[in-house]
Design an enzyme around this catalytic site. Structure first.
Site, PDB file in Angstrom:
ATOM      1  CB  CYS A 112      43.993  32.585  36.860  1.00  0.00           C
ATOM      2  SG  CYS A 112      43.752  33.628  35.420  1.00  0.00           S
ATOM      3  CB  CYS A 170      42.795  37.322  33.868  1.00  0.00           C
ATOM      4  SG  CYS A 170      43.846  35.879  33.734  1.00  0.00           S
TER       5      CYS A 170
END
Length: 140
Positions: A47, A49
């Site tokens: 991920c 983010c």
């Protein structure tokens, strides 16, 4: 579906070059998390983010004066068995990746879930981790 190992290797390396031990099987997880002492568990992830700041936060926290006995990692989306077993120790917490947990003798003491990591800077995440070290590791 598991991620391509070539894709995740740089993300693995970001932690292992710091001395973080990878746990790749459920047996590895049980051996380490059932041991006496304090263990930081990083559920690593692709991920962008959240994980992009989680890994540097762990690096910053490793500079803190107070440390757990061990720092280990499992990789969500790659080491499925080990990740599922690690999450077994996070009683009452929904699966989240990335996430960072501090356990003492196999008991969850502190947890940062993805929503507590995402959108924050590495130094802010590291401050949460080191606060947990001070609270839970200082007396061990």
């Amino acid at each position: 579906m598991l991620y391509d190992p070539r894709l995740v290797q740089p993300m693995r390396d970001e932690l292992t070059r710091l001395g973080v031990r990878e746990l790749r099987t459920s047996g590895d997880v049980d051996e380490v998390l059932d041991a006496e002492g304090d263990t930081l568990v990083v559920v690593n992830s692709v991920c962008g983010c959240a994980a992009r700041n989680a890994r540097p936060a762990v690096a910053l926290a490793m500079r803190h004066e107070v440390q757990p006995d061990r720092v280990v990692t499992v990789f969500a989306g790659q080491d499925a068995e080990a990740t599922a077993r690690a999450r077994h120790y996070f009683a009452g917490v929904r699966p989240s990746s990335p996430s960072i947990a501090l356990l003492s003798g196999g008991e969850l003491q502190f947890m940062l879930e993805r929503h507590q990591i995402e959108g924050r800077e590495a130094y802010q995440i590291a401050a949460d981790i080191t606060k947990a070290y001070d609270e839970f590791c200082a007396t061990s």
